[in-house]
Design a protein around this motif. Structure first.
Motif, PDB file in Angstrom:
ATOM      1  N   TYR A 104      -6.439  -6.094  -8.071  1.00  0.00           N
ATOM      2  CA  TYR A 104      -5.312  -5.083  -8.106  1.00  0.00           C
ATOM      3  C   TYR A 104      -4.749  -4.700  -9.560  1.00  0.00           C
ATOM      4  O   TYR A 104      -4.859  -5.566 -10.742  1.00  0.00           O
ATOM      5  CB  TYR A 104      -3.352  -5.500  -7.389  1.00  0.00           C
ATOM      6  CG  TYR A 104      -4.335  -5.888  -5.664  1.00  0.00           C
ATOM      7  CD1 TYR A 104      -4.501  -4.796  -4.752  1.00  0.00           C
ATOM      8  CD2 TYR A 104      -4.650  -7.002  -5.269  1.00  0.00           C
ATOM      9  CE1 TYR A 104      -4.959  -5.994  -3.339  1.00  0.00           C
ATOM     10  CE2 TYR A 104      -5.358  -7.129  -4.303  1.00  0.00           C
ATOM     11  CZ  TYR A 104      -5.264  -6.805  -3.100  1.00  0.00           C
ATOM     12  OH  TYR A 104      -5.501  -7.373  -2.051  1.00  0.00           O
ATOM     13  N   GLN A 137       0.812  -0.906   0.088  1.00  0.00           N
ATOM     14  CA  GLN A 137      -0.364   0.230  -0.341  1.00  0.00           C
ATOM     15  C   GLN A 137       0.544   1.171  -0.012  1.00  0.00           C
ATOM     16  O   GLN A 137       1.865   1.738   0.687  1.00  0.00           O
ATOM     17  CB  GLN A 137      -1.315  -0.068   0.709  1.00  0.00           C
ATOM     18  CG  GLN A 137      -1.876   1.299   1.425  1.00  0.00           C
ATOM     19  CD  GLN A 137      -2.765   1.355   2.602  1.00  0.00           C
ATOM     20  OE1 GLN A 137      -3.963   0.573   2.541  1.00  0.00           O
ATOM     21  NE2 GLN A 137      -3.092   2.219   3.652  1.00  0.00           N
ATOM     22  N   THR A 139      -7.896   2.955  -3.595  1.00  0.00           N
ATOM     23  CA  THR A 139      -8.083   3.454  -2.178  1.00  0.00           C
ATOM     24  C   THR A 139      -8.681   4.697  -1.751  1.00  0.00           C
ATOM     25  O   THR A 139     -10.589   4.560  -1.329  1.00  0.00           O
ATOM     26  CB  THR A 139      -7.963   1.974  -0.830  1.00  0.00           C
ATOM     27  OG1 THR A 139      -6.613   2.716  -0.802  1.00  0.00           O
ATOM     28  CG2 THR A 139      -7.729   0.481  -1.252  1.00  0.00           C
ATOM     29  N   GLN A 186      -2.319   0.032  -3.941  1.00  0.00           N
ATOM     30  CA  GLN A 186      -2.702  -0.949  -3.401  1.00  0.00           C
ATOM     31  C   GLN A 186      -1.901  -1.653  -4.392  1.00  0.00           C
ATOM     32  O   GLN A 186      -2.989  -2.380  -5.784  1.00  0.00           O
ATOM     33  CB  GLN A 186      -3.560  -1.803  -2.758  1.00  0.00           C
ATOM     34  CG  GLN A 186      -4.165  -0.892  -1.574  1.00  0.00           C
ATOM     35  CD  GLN A 186      -5.050  -2.128  -0.941  1.00  0.00           C
ATOM     36  OE1 GLN A 186      -5.437  -3.119  -1.071  1.00  0.00           O
ATOM     37  NE2 GLN A 186      -5.469  -1.532   0.282  1.00  0.00           N
ATOM     38  N   MET A 210      -3.843   6.537  -2.941  1.00  0.00           N
ATOM     39  CA  MET A 210      -3.509   5.628  -2.115  1.00  0.00           C
ATOM     40  C   MET A 210      -3.901   5.215  -2.871  1.00  0.00           C
ATOM     41  O   MET A 210      -4.651   3.589  -3.478  1.00  0.00           O
ATOM     42  CB  MET A 210      -4.092   5.191  -0.640  1.00  0.00           C
ATOM     43  CG  MET A 210      -3.702   4.607  -0.313  1.00  0.00           C
ATOM     44  SD  MET A 210      -2.527   5.169   1.184  1.00  0.00           S
ATOM     45  CE  MET A 210      -3.245   6.373   2.267  1.00  0.00           C
TER      46      MET A 210
END
Length: 202
Positions: A144, A4, A148, A21, A19
């Motif tokens: 992914y 992350q 987020t 991931q 943000m």
């Protein structure tokens, strides 16, 4: 594992960050495209990654970029010889230029707070600080890469002058909508093909 990252676009007059991931086995070349989508860049310009901290140790001069750059093996035989002869070359802060298609995130991001600078467009000099915030177990229900959270808009391609003159307002209070738009790109088949390939116009 899943990394992350908080990726912050620097020096734009307000907080602009994403943000993200990302699978730890992602290459830096793939991360480049992930960042293109996250910050709405088109891919017209050159880029590189400047590693600043790996395994908790500060780095200086460790750069990763596209293959059209000059690898260390061609640019400085002395440094190559030193790296081959040192028993633990990672303990020595030797400058180098590595090819992004061959380097994985897990090669360099070892622990939380490891960081790098992603520089896009060497004329406008958009610098993005990439900080590894968490190392997570994969969520079997997630896809992914994944955005987020997001804060404010990124400037459009080539807009440094407009930004500096105050003609560009990046304020966008709807971070949820930005996040959804980014993830919609990631879920589109062949999404990386939407960005320019510099070989097409060089």
């Amino acid at each position: 594992m899943i990394y992350q990252f908080k990726v912050t676009l620097k020096d734009v007059g307000m907080p602009v960050w994403r943000m993200l991931q990302v699978d730890s086995e992602t290459t830096f070349a793939e991360l480049h495209y992930i960042l293109m989508a996250a910050f709405d860049w088109m891919g017209y310009s050159l880029y590189e990654f400047d590693l600043r901290k790996s395994g908790g140790k500060r780095l200086n001069g460790t750069r990763i970029g596209p293959e059209e750059g000059t690898p260390m093996i061609e640019s400085d035989p002395l440094l190559l010889m030193l790296r081959q002869r040192l028993s633990n070359p990672e303990d020595y802060d030797l400058p180098r230029y590595l090819v992004d298609e061959k380097e994985k995130l897990s090669d360099w991001f070892k622990q939380e707070k490891d960081r790098a600078i992603y520089i896009y467009d060497f004329r406008d000099d958009w610098e993005h600080e990439i900080v590894l915030e968490k190392i997570l177990e994969p969520d079997p229900d997630a896809q992914y890469p994944l955005c987020t959270k997001a804060k404010n808009d990124a400037p459009f391609e080539g807009a440094r002058r407009d930004l500096m003159s105050g003609q560009l307002d990046l304020t966008n209070p709807n971070g949820k909508e930005i996040t959804e738009d980014i993830n919609e790109i990631y879920r589109f088949d062949g999404w990386k093909d939407e960005f320019m390939n510099r070989d097409d116009f060089m």
